[in-house]
Scaffold this active site. Sequence first.
Site, PDB file in Angstrom:
ATOM      1  N   ASN A 173     -20.056 -22.463   1.950  1.00  0.00           N
ATOM      2  CA  ASN A 173     -19.661 -23.858   1.661  1.00  0.00           C
ATOM      3  C   ASN A 173     -20.100 -24.260   0.263  1.00  0.00           C
ATOM      4  O   ASN A 173     -19.359 -24.932  -0.452  1.00  0.00           O
ATOM      5  CB  ASN A 173     -20.247 -24.813   2.707  1.00  0.00           C
ATOM      6  CG  ASN A 173     -19.383 -24.867   3.954  1.00  0.00           C
ATOM      7  OD1 ASN A 173     -18.275 -25.392   3.926  1.00  0.00           O
ATOM      8  ND2 ASN A 173     -19.881 -24.289   5.034  1.00  0.00           N
ATOM      9  N   HIS A 186     -20.535 -29.688  10.128  1.00  0.00           N
ATOM     10  CA  HIS A 186     -20.912 -29.100  11.413  1.00  0.00           C
ATOM     11  C   HIS A 186     -19.708 -28.323  11.958  1.00  0.00           C
ATOM     12  O   HIS A 186     -18.591 -28.844  11.947  1.00  0.00           O
ATOM     13  CB  HIS A 186     -21.321 -30.223  12.374  1.00  0.00           C
ATOM     14  CG  HIS A 186     -21.712 -29.725  13.722  1.00  0.00           C
ATOM     15  ND1 HIS A 186     -22.926 -29.102  13.950  1.00  0.00           N
ATOM     16  CD2 HIS A 186     -21.045 -29.721  14.906  1.00  0.00           C
ATOM     17  CE1 HIS A 186     -22.983 -28.753  15.234  1.00  0.00           C
ATOM     18  NE2 HIS A 186     -21.866 -29.107  15.827  1.00  0.00           N
ATOM     19  N   ASP A 223     -27.474 -39.628  10.148  1.00  0.00           N
ATOM     20  CA  ASP A 223     -28.279 -40.755  10.614  1.00  0.00           C
ATOM     21  C   ASP A 223     -29.503 -40.163  11.303  1.00  0.00           C
ATOM     22  O   ASP A 223     -29.796 -38.981  11.107  1.00  0.00           O
ATOM     23  CB  ASP A 223     -27.457 -41.688  11.514  1.00  0.00           C
ATOM     24  CG  ASP A 223     -27.039 -41.034  12.815  1.00  0.00           C
ATOM     25  OD1 ASP A 223     -27.428 -39.856  13.052  1.00  0.00           O
ATOM     26  OD2 ASP A 223     -26.345 -41.681  13.606  1.00  0.00           O
TER      27      ASP A 223
HETATM   28  C1  GRF Z   1     -21.395 -23.538   8.464  1.00  0.00           C
HETATM   29  O1  GRF Z   1     -20.693 -23.120   9.599  1.00  0.00           O
HETATM   30  C2  GRF Z   1     -21.772 -24.999   8.595  1.00  0.00           C
HETATM   31  O2  GRF Z   1     -20.839 -25.733   9.322  1.00  0.00           O
HETATM   32  C3  GRF Z   1     -23.066 -24.921   9.356  1.00  0.00           C
HETATM   33  O3  GRF Z   1     -23.727 -23.792   8.843  1.00  0.00           O
HETATM   34  C4  GRF Z   1     -22.759 -22.868   8.348  1.00  0.00           C
HETATM   35  C5  GRF Z   1     -23.129 -22.570   6.932  1.00  0.00           C
HETATM   36  O4  GRF Z   1     -22.369 -21.547   6.371  1.00  0.00           O
HETATM   37  N1  GRF Z   1     -23.800 -26.164   9.224  1.00  0.00           N
HETATM   38  P1  GRF Z   1     -22.496 -21.203   4.823  1.00  0.00           P
HETATM   39  O5  GRF Z   1     -23.968 -20.939   4.524  1.00  0.00           O
HETATM   40  O6  GRF Z   1     -21.982 -22.382   4.051  1.00  0.00           O
HETATM   41  O7  GRF Z   1     -21.658 -19.984   4.630  1.00  0.00           O
END
Ligand code: GRF
Length: 220
Positions: free
Chosen positions: A17, A112, A144
Amino acid sequence: MAKMLRIGVQASGGGTNLQAIIDRCQDGSLAAEIAVVITNNPGAGALDRARKSGIKTLCINHRDFSQREDFDNAVVNALQERKVDLVVLAGFMRIITQTFIDAFPERIINIHPALLPAFPGLHVQQQAIDYGARFSGCTVHFIDGGVDTGPIIMQAVVPILPDDTADTLAARILEQEHQAYPRAIQLIAEGRLRVDGRLVIIEPASPPEVTAMLNPSTEG
Ligand code: GRF
Protein backbone atom coordinates in the site's frame (compact mmCIF):
# COMPACT_ATOMS: atom_id res chain seq x y z
CA MET A 1 0.41 25.69 -6.79
CA ALA A 2 -1.77 24.48 -3.89
CA LYS A 3 0.07 23.25 -0.82
CA MET A 4 0.85 19.54 -0.95
CA LEU A 5 -0.66 17.41 1.78
CA ARG A 6 2.17 16.21 4.03
CA ILE A 7 1.59 12.63 5.03
CA GLY A 8 3.27 10.33 7.49
CA VAL A 9 2.88 6.66 6.64
CA GLN A 10 3.07 4.00 9.34
CA ALA A 11 3.68 0.45 8.17
CA SER A 12 4.74 -2.79 9.83
CA GLY A 13 4.95 -5.13 6.85
CA GLY A 14 5.68 -5.50 3.17
CA GLY A 15 4.42 -2.07 2.25
CA THR A 16 2.52 -2.68 -1.00
CA ASN A 17 0.00 0.00 0.00
CA LEU A 18 2.89 2.34 0.75
CA GLN A 19 4.23 1.56 -2.73
CA ALA A 20 0.88 2.40 -4.34
CA ILE A 21 0.89 5.75 -2.52
CA ILE A 22 4.50 6.44 -3.55
CA ASP A 23 3.65 5.62 -7.18
CA ARG A 24 0.61 7.91 -7.23
CA CYS A 25 2.61 10.75 -5.66
CA GLN A 26 5.27 10.25 -8.33
CA ASP A 27 2.86 10.17 -11.27
CA GLY A 28 1.11 13.29 -9.97
CA SER A 29 -2.35 11.78 -9.46
CA LEU A 30 -1.97 12.20 -5.68
CA ALA A 31 -1.19 15.73 -4.52
CA ALA A 32 0.74 14.63 -1.44
CA GLU A 33 4.29 14.24 -0.27
CA ILE A 34 5.40 11.55 2.13
CA ALA A 35 7.25 13.38 4.90
CA VAL A 36 8.27 10.17 6.68
CA VAL A 37 7.64 6.44 6.80
CA ILE A 38 7.59 5.15 10.36
CA THR A 39 7.73 1.49 11.25
CA ASN A 40 7.69 -0.41 14.51
CA ASN A 41 9.34 -3.37 12.78
CA PRO A 42 13.01 -3.06 11.84
CA GLY A 43 12.54 -5.83 9.23
CA ALA A 44 9.60 -4.21 7.45
CA GLY A 45 9.79 -4.38 3.65
CA ALA A 46 8.14 -0.96 3.67
CA LEU A 47 11.48 0.51 4.81
CA ASP A 48 13.26 -0.67 1.65
CA ARG A 49 10.48 0.66 -0.55
CA ALA A 50 10.69 4.09 1.13
CA ARG A 51 14.50 4.24 0.93
CA LYS A 52 14.47 3.30 -2.76
CA SER A 53 12.30 6.35 -3.40
CA GLY A 54 14.45 8.62 -1.24
CA ILE A 55 11.80 8.96 1.48
CA LYS A 56 12.92 9.48 5.07
CA THR A 57 12.35 6.53 7.36
CA LEU A 58 12.22 6.07 11.08
CA CYS A 59 12.06 2.89 13.11
CA ILE A 60 10.37 3.32 16.48
CA ASN A 61 10.26 -0.16 17.95
CA HIS A 62 7.36 -0.73 20.33
CA ARG A 63 9.54 -3.28 22.16
CA ASP A 64 11.71 -0.42 23.40
CA PHE A 65 8.77 0.98 25.39
CA SER A 66 7.15 -0.57 28.45
CA GLN A 67 3.93 1.46 28.05
CA ARG A 68 1.82 1.69 24.90
CA GLU A 69 1.27 5.40 25.64
CA ASP A 70 5.01 6.10 25.67
CA PHE A 71 5.42 4.40 22.31
CA ASP A 72 2.56 6.46 20.89
CA ASN A 73 4.03 9.66 22.34
CA ALA A 74 7.32 8.97 20.59
CA VAL A 75 5.49 8.40 17.29
CA VAL A 76 3.34 11.52 17.75
CA ASN A 77 6.43 13.65 18.45
CA ALA A 78 8.14 12.33 15.33
CA LEU A 79 5.07 13.10 13.20
CA GLN A 80 4.60 16.57 14.69
CA GLU A 81 8.28 17.44 14.24
CA ARG A 82 7.85 16.70 10.55
CA LYS A 83 4.67 18.81 10.36
CA VAL A 84 2.55 15.96 9.08
CA ASP A 85 -1.05 16.89 8.08
CA LEU A 86 -2.36 13.34 7.76
CA VAL A 87 -1.30 10.02 9.29
CA VAL A 88 -1.78 7.06 6.95
CA LEU A 89 -1.75 3.62 8.57
CA ALA A 90 -0.76 1.12 5.90
CA GLY A 91 -0.53 -2.32 7.43
CA PHE A 92 0.45 -0.88 10.80
CA MET A 93 -0.04 -3.71 13.26
CA ARG A 94 -0.41 -1.80 16.53
CA ILE A 95 -3.54 -0.47 18.16
CA ILE A 96 -3.16 3.23 18.73
CA THR A 97 -4.09 5.03 21.92
CA GLN A 98 -6.34 7.99 22.60
CA THR A 99 -3.22 10.16 23.06
CA PHE A 100 -2.39 9.59 19.41
CA ILE A 101 -5.98 10.17 18.26
CA ASP A 102 -6.18 13.44 20.24
CA ALA A 103 -2.95 14.66 18.62
CA PHE A 104 -4.39 14.13 15.10
CA PRO A 105 -8.19 14.47 15.36
CA GLU A 106 -9.86 13.18 12.18
CA ARG A 107 -6.38 13.11 10.67
CA ILE A 108 -5.56 9.41 10.95
CA ILE A 109 -6.80 6.92 8.38
CA ASN A 110 -6.48 3.18 7.99
CA ILE A 111 -7.16 0.54 5.36
CA HIS A 112 -8.73 -2.75 6.36
CA PRO A 113 -9.02 -5.84 4.13
CA ALA A 114 -12.73 -6.50 4.66
CA LEU A 115 -16.05 -4.73 4.21
CA LEU A 116 -16.50 -3.16 7.62
CA PRO A 117 -18.39 -3.46 9.87
CA ALA A 118 -18.11 -7.13 8.88
CA PHE A 119 -14.89 -8.82 9.97
CA PRO A 120 -12.90 -6.32 12.01
CA GLY A 121 -9.62 -7.48 13.55
CA LEU A 122 -7.13 -10.01 12.23
CA HIS A 123 -7.15 -12.92 9.72
CA VAL A 124 -10.23 -11.42 8.14
CA GLN A 125 -9.88 -13.00 4.70
CA GLN A 126 -10.09 -16.48 6.26
CA GLN A 127 -12.98 -15.33 8.44
CA ALA A 128 -14.93 -14.10 5.40
CA ILE A 129 -14.34 -17.41 3.59
CA ASP A 130 -15.27 -19.50 6.64
CA TYR A 131 -18.43 -17.47 7.15
CA GLY A 132 -19.53 -18.23 3.59
CA ALA A 133 -19.70 -14.58 2.55
CA ARG A 134 -20.05 -14.07 -1.23
CA PHE A 135 -18.30 -10.71 -1.28
CA SER A 136 -15.51 -9.07 0.62
CA GLY A 137 -13.29 -6.10 -0.14
CA CYS A 138 -11.50 -3.28 1.56
CA THR A 139 -12.45 -0.28 3.66
CA VAL A 140 -10.64 3.03 4.07
CA HIS A 141 -11.76 4.67 7.30
CA PHE A 142 -10.88 7.30 9.85
CA ILE A 143 -9.49 6.05 13.13
CA ASP A 144 -11.57 6.46 16.26
CA GLY A 145 -11.17 4.86 19.68
CA GLY A 146 -12.26 1.36 18.56
CA VAL A 147 -10.71 -1.41 16.50
CA ASP A 148 -11.66 -0.85 12.83
CA THR A 149 -14.75 1.13 13.84
CA GLY A 150 -14.16 4.69 12.54
CA PRO A 151 -16.23 6.54 9.93
CA ILE A 152 -15.95 4.97 6.49
CA ILE A 153 -14.44 6.98 3.62
CA MET A 154 -14.40 4.46 0.78
CA GLN A 155 -14.96 0.76 0.12
CA ALA A 156 -14.22 -1.56 -2.79
CA VAL A 157 -15.94 -4.89 -3.26
CA VAL A 158 -14.58 -8.16 -4.66
CA PRO A 159 -16.29 -11.54 -5.03
CA ILE A 160 -15.24 -14.52 -2.94
CA LEU A 161 -14.79 -17.49 -5.28
CA PRO A 162 -15.37 -21.17 -4.48
CA ASP A 163 -11.67 -22.12 -4.61
CA ASP A 164 -10.40 -19.11 -2.70
CA THR A 165 -7.83 -19.48 0.03
CA ALA A 166 -7.01 -16.67 2.42
CA ASP A 167 -4.03 -15.87 0.17
CA THR A 168 -5.90 -15.71 -3.14
CA LEU A 169 -8.63 -13.59 -1.59
CA ALA A 170 -6.05 -11.32 0.10
CA ALA A 171 -4.35 -10.78 -3.28
CA ARG A 172 -7.66 -9.89 -4.96
CA ILE A 173 -8.48 -7.45 -2.14
CA LEU A 174 -4.97 -5.94 -2.16
CA GLU A 175 -5.33 -4.99 -5.83
CA GLN A 176 -8.36 -2.92 -4.84
CA GLU A 177 -6.59 -1.49 -1.79
CA HIS A 178 -3.90 -0.10 -4.06
CA GLN A 179 -6.56 1.75 -6.07
CA ALA A 180 -8.73 2.90 -3.19
CA TYR A 181 -6.16 4.16 -0.68
CA PRO A 182 -4.50 6.79 -2.90
CA ARG A 183 -7.93 7.94 -4.12
CA ALA A 184 -9.19 8.38 -0.56
CA ILE A 185 -6.05 10.35 0.34
CA GLN A 186 -6.55 12.53 -2.73
CA LEU A 187 -10.05 13.43 -1.50
CA ILE A 188 -8.47 14.60 1.75
CA ALA A 189 -5.75 16.49 -0.16
CA GLU A 190 -8.52 18.27 -2.06
CA GLY A 191 -10.22 19.17 1.25
CA ARG A 192 -13.40 17.41 0.18
CA LEU A 193 -14.11 15.31 3.28
CA ARG A 194 -16.13 16.29 6.32
CA VAL A 195 -17.00 13.95 9.18
CA ASP A 196 -20.51 14.24 10.57
CA GLY A 197 -20.92 11.67 13.33
CA ARG A 198 -20.52 8.29 11.64
CA LEU A 199 -20.90 9.77 8.17
CA VAL A 200 -18.13 11.00 5.92
CA ILE A 201 -19.53 13.65 3.60
CA ILE A 202 -17.77 14.20 0.26
CA GLU A 203 -18.16 17.68 -1.23
CA PRO A 204 -18.67 18.18 -4.03
CA ALA A 205 -20.20 14.72 -4.22
CA SER A 206 -18.85 12.32 -6.84
CA PRO A 207 -21.43 11.11 -9.38
CA PRO A 208 -23.12 8.00 -7.98
CA GLU A 209 -22.43 4.63 -9.58
CA VAL A 210 -25.37 2.34 -9.07
CA THR A 211 -24.37 -1.12 -10.19
CA ALA A 212 -25.62 -4.17 -8.35
CA MET A 213 -23.48 -7.30 -8.35
CA LEU A 214 -24.59 -10.88 -7.98
CA ASN A 215 -22.33 -13.69 -6.82
CA PRO A 216 -22.80 -16.44 -7.83
CA SER A 217 -24.28 -15.36 -11.10
CA THR A 218 -27.27 -17.59 -11.87
CA GLU A 219 -26.76 -17.31 -15.61
CA GLY A 220 -24.96 -19.71 -17.94
C1 GRF B 1 -3.29 -4.83 3.90
O1 GRF B 1 -4.11 -5.91 3.57
C2 GRF B 1 -4.06 -3.84 4.75
O2 GRF B 1 -5.42 -3.80 4.44
C3 GRF B 1 -3.87 -4.39 6.14
O3 GRF B 1 -2.55 -4.87 6.16
C4 GRF B 1 -2.15 -5.22 4.84
C5 GRF B 1 -0.89 -4.48 4.54
O4 GRF B 1 -0.30 -4.86 3.34
N1 GRF B 1 -4.17 -3.38 7.13
P1 GRF B 1 0.96 -4.06 2.78
O5 GRF B 1 2.02 -4.03 3.87
O6 GRF B 1 0.49 -2.67 2.42
O7 GRF B 1 1.40 -4.83 1.58
